[in-house]
Design a protein around this motif. Structure first.
Motif, mmCIF file in Angstrom:
data_model
loop_
_atom_site.group_PDB
_atom_site.id
_atom_site.type_symbol
_atom_site.label_atom_id
_atom_site.label_comp_id
_atom_site.label_asym_id
_atom_site.label_seq_id
_atom_site.Cartn_x
_atom_site.Cartn_y
_atom_site.Cartn_z
ATOM 1 N N GLY A 114 0.776 -1.234 0.000
ATOM 2 C CA GLY A 114 0.000 0.000 0.000
ATOM 3 C C GLY A 114 0.804 1.279 0.000
ATOM 4 N N ARG A 115 2.108 1.205 -0.319
ATOM 5 C CA ARG A 115 2.913 2.425 -0.350
ATOM 6 C C ARG A 115 2.400 3.376 -1.432
ATOM 7 N N GLN A 116 2.497 4.669 -1.157
ATOM 8 C CA GLN A 116 2.089 5.672 -2.139
ATOM 9 C C GLN A 116 2.970 5.634 -3.389
ATOM 10 N N SER A 117 4.207 5.113 -3.242
ATOM 11 C CA SER A 117 5.115 5.027 -4.388
ATOM 12 C C SER A 117 4.596 4.091 -5.470
ATOM 13 N N LEU A 118 3.623 3.249 -5.135
ATOM 14 C CA LEU A 118 3.023 2.374 -6.152
ATOM 15 C C LEU A 118 2.490 3.189 -7.320
ATOM 16 N N ALA A 119 1.930 4.364 -7.033
ATOM 17 C CA ALA A 119 1.374 5.209 -8.092
ATOM 18 C C ALA A 119 2.441 5.628 -9.095
ATOM 19 N N VAL A 120 3.671 5.839 -8.622
ATOM 20 C CA VAL A 120 4.760 6.249 -9.517
ATOM 21 C C VAL A 120 5.092 5.108 -10.481
ATOM 22 N N VAL A 121 5.125 3.887 -9.963
ATOM 23 C CA VAL A 121 5.423 2.728 -10.818
ATOM 24 C C VAL A 121 4.328 2.553 -11.866
ATOM 25 N N ILE A 175 -0.522 -6.604 -12.999
ATOM 26 C CA ILE A 175 -1.195 -7.209 -11.852
ATOM 27 C C ILE A 175 -0.581 -6.661 -10.580
ATOM 28 N N VAL A 176 -1.383 -6.027 -9.767
ATOM 29 C CA VAL A 176 -0.968 -5.534 -8.452
ATOM 30 C C VAL A 176 -1.476 -6.522 -7.411
ATOM 31 N N VAL A 177 -0.568 -7.020 -6.574
ATOM 32 C CA VAL A 177 -0.953 -7.975 -5.538
ATOM 33 C C VAL A 177 -0.854 -7.285 -4.185
ATOM 34 N N ASP A 178 -1.991 -7.026 -3.587
ATOM 35 C CA ASP A 178 -2.051 -6.367 -2.282
ATOM 36 C C ASP A 178 -1.765 -7.416 -1.215
ATOM 37 N N ASP A 179 -0.615 -7.270 -0.545
ATOM 38 C CA ASP A 179 -0.195 -8.293 0.418
ATOM 39 C C ASP A 179 -0.403 -7.847 1.864
ATOM 40 N N ARG A 180 -1.339 -6.964 2.108
ATOM 41 C CA ARG A 180 -1.642 -6.577 3.484
ATOM 42 C C ARG A 180 -2.650 -7.556 4.087
ATOM 43 N N PRO A 181 -2.488 -7.900 5.365
ATOM 44 C CA PRO A 181 -3.456 -8.798 6.001
ATOM 45 C C PRO A 181 -4.870 -8.229 5.984
ATOM 46 N N ASP A 182 -4.973 -6.919 6.157
ATOM 47 C CA ASP A 182 -6.271 -6.241 6.138
ATOM 48 C C ASP A 182 -6.213 -5.143 5.087
ATOM 49 N N PRO A 183 -6.480 -5.484 3.835
ATOM 50 C CA PRO A 183 -6.335 -4.511 2.740
ATOM 51 C C PRO A 183 -7.202 -3.278 2.951
ATOM 52 N N GLY A 184 -6.605 -2.136 2.701
ATOM 53 C CA GLY A 184 -7.324 -0.868 2.710
ATOM 54 C C GLY A 184 -7.231 -0.245 1.342
ATOM 55 N N PRO A 236 -3.327 3.421 -3.730
ATOM 56 C CA PRO A 236 -3.228 4.511 -4.699
ATOM 57 C C PRO A 236 -3.921 4.095 -5.995
ATOM 58 N N ALA A 237 -4.285 5.056 -6.812
ATOM 59 C CA ALA A 237 -4.988 4.757 -8.062
ATOM 60 C C ALA A 237 -4.242 3.685 -8.850
ATOM 61 N N ASP A 253 7.209 -2.120 -5.461
ATOM 62 C CA ASP A 253 6.299 -0.980 -5.497
ATOM 63 C C ASP A 253 6.967 0.332 -5.108
ATOM 64 N N ASP A 254 8.289 0.323 -4.909
ATOM 65 C CA ASP A 254 8.983 1.565 -4.541
ATOM 66 C C ASP A 254 10.153 1.882 -5.466
ATOM 67 N N VAL A 255 10.177 1.280 -6.662
ATOM 68 C CA VAL A 255 11.228 1.608 -7.623
ATOM 69 C C VAL A 255 10.766 2.740 -8.525
ATOM 70 N N LEU A 256 11.723 3.285 -9.292
ATOM 71 C CA LEU A 256 11.422 4.365 -10.241
ATOM 72 C C LEU A 256 11.841 3.917 -11.636
ATOM 73 N N PRO A 257 10.948 3.286 -12.394
ATOM 74 C CA PRO A 257 11.300 2.932 -13.774
ATOM 75 C C PRO A 257 11.453 4.201 -14.615
#
Length: 344
Positions: free
Chosen positions: A21-28, A44-53, A56-57, A92-96
């Protein structure tokens, strides 16, 4: 051959991004949406949080959930849901860069069937006006790490044949290198491409280096899977666990001698603990910025790390004591120039 020279080369690929759920996902996702080059068939985005909230778009990406079981399980869920020839894993925190898609296609287009994976070149920007901190130096190690999945493309057939990531690894630690070794054991080559992806240094709190010691439990699993020479197979330097064990033993024995009234022995052992801890702290302080905040952090965490590292290693050995290497009889040299070609 450059991406510009092959703008029309067709490569069937999907991109899988595990996230917490990092905000940096939006940059990727923006880079995949707007960058130049042939687009993936699917993201494909895989949300790996135990309780997904909320996330980012996610634009046109398909979102899966893996229940907080760790990045290995999240990546497995992603690639198994994809049907493309190539599956590209991005953190989810890299900068392509803007031309990442074009360069990826250029890297993959001419690879033979004996190649099972293509790794990007990773850069980690460090401050230009001061020495890097301990945490920044730790992150910079990604630039020279082998087979990390910050940006790694796998042929789907290689993932199927090897079984994918070992989900007994609960953290983003060792699971990617272990998979690459297993893929090579199945006869594939792993190569490094020409594309370059940036991995920024994330914000970290005071105790991040102490929490990192949980990886010692994963080292116990790797040792069970690959044998005592696992570090040579990984191509990494020897760790500090022997020094941490000596430091921890000195502290425990000093306390025990004090309780039993052996004052002289307690003082000697306490001095040994202080000396070993001071050396560890100085080794971490010397290459850094040496600011007051950094020095205090290094002193405190250098005292905490040795016993925490030993505790996690013991817990890992106990947890994985029943693991037996499925390839104990195999002869495998990860440094061989020409691994055997897959027979098809």
């Amino acid at each position: 051959m450059s991406a510009a020279a092959n703008p029309g080369v067709g490569v069937d690929y999907a991109v899988v991004i595990p996230t917490v759920g990092r905000q940096s996902l939006a940059v990727v996702l923006d880079a995949l949406e707007h960058g130049s080059g042939p687009p993936p068939r699917e993201v494909i985005v895989v949300d790996d949080r135990p309780d997904p909230g909320p996330l980012p778009a996610t634009r046109s990406a398909r979102v899966l959930r893996s229940g907080g079981r760790g990045p290995a399980a999240a990546r497995n869920a992603g690639w198994r849901a994809a049907c493309c020839e190539w599956v590209v894993f991005l953190d989810d925190d890299v900068l392509p860069p803007p031309d990442w898609k074009a360069r990826l296609v250029a890297d993959l287009a001419w690879l033979g069937l004996e190649v099972g994976a293509s790794q990007a070149r990773i850069t980690v920007p460090l401050p230009a006006d001061r020495r890097p901190t301990d945490w920044e130096r730790n992150t910079a190690g990604l630039a020279t790490s082998k087979w990390i999945t910050a940006d790694m493309a796998y042929r789907r057939a290689a993932l199927v044949r090897s079984g994918g990531f070992d989900e007994r690894f609960p953290r983003a630690y060792r699971e990617d290198t272990e998979l690459a070794l297993r893929v090579q054991r199945h006869g594939y080559r792993v190569v490094t491409g020409e594309r370059v992806t940036t991995h920024p240094v994330r914000e970290a709190d005071f105790l991040v280096s102490v929490r990192q010691q949980r990886g010692n439990a994963d080292d116990a699993l790797v040792r069970r899977l690959l044998g005592p020479d696992w570090r040579e197979q990984f191509g990494g330097a020897r760790g500090r666990l022997p020094q941490h064990a000596a430091t921890t033993a000195a502290a425990v024995l000093a306390v025990l001698c004090g309780v039993l009234g052996a004052r002289r022995a307690a003082l000697l052992l306490g001095g040994a603990w202080a000396g070993l801890t001071a050396k560890f702290a100085l080794d971490r302080i010397a290459p850094g910025p040496r600011t007051r905040e950094e020095v205090v952090k290094m002193l405190v965490t250098s005292a905490a790390i040795p016993p925490v590292a030993c505790l996690h290693r013991v817990l890992g050995e106990l947890r994985h004591r029943g693991v037996r290497s499925p390839v104990a009889a195999d002869v495998f040299d990860p440094h061989a120039e020409r691994p055997p070609v897959v027979r098809r």
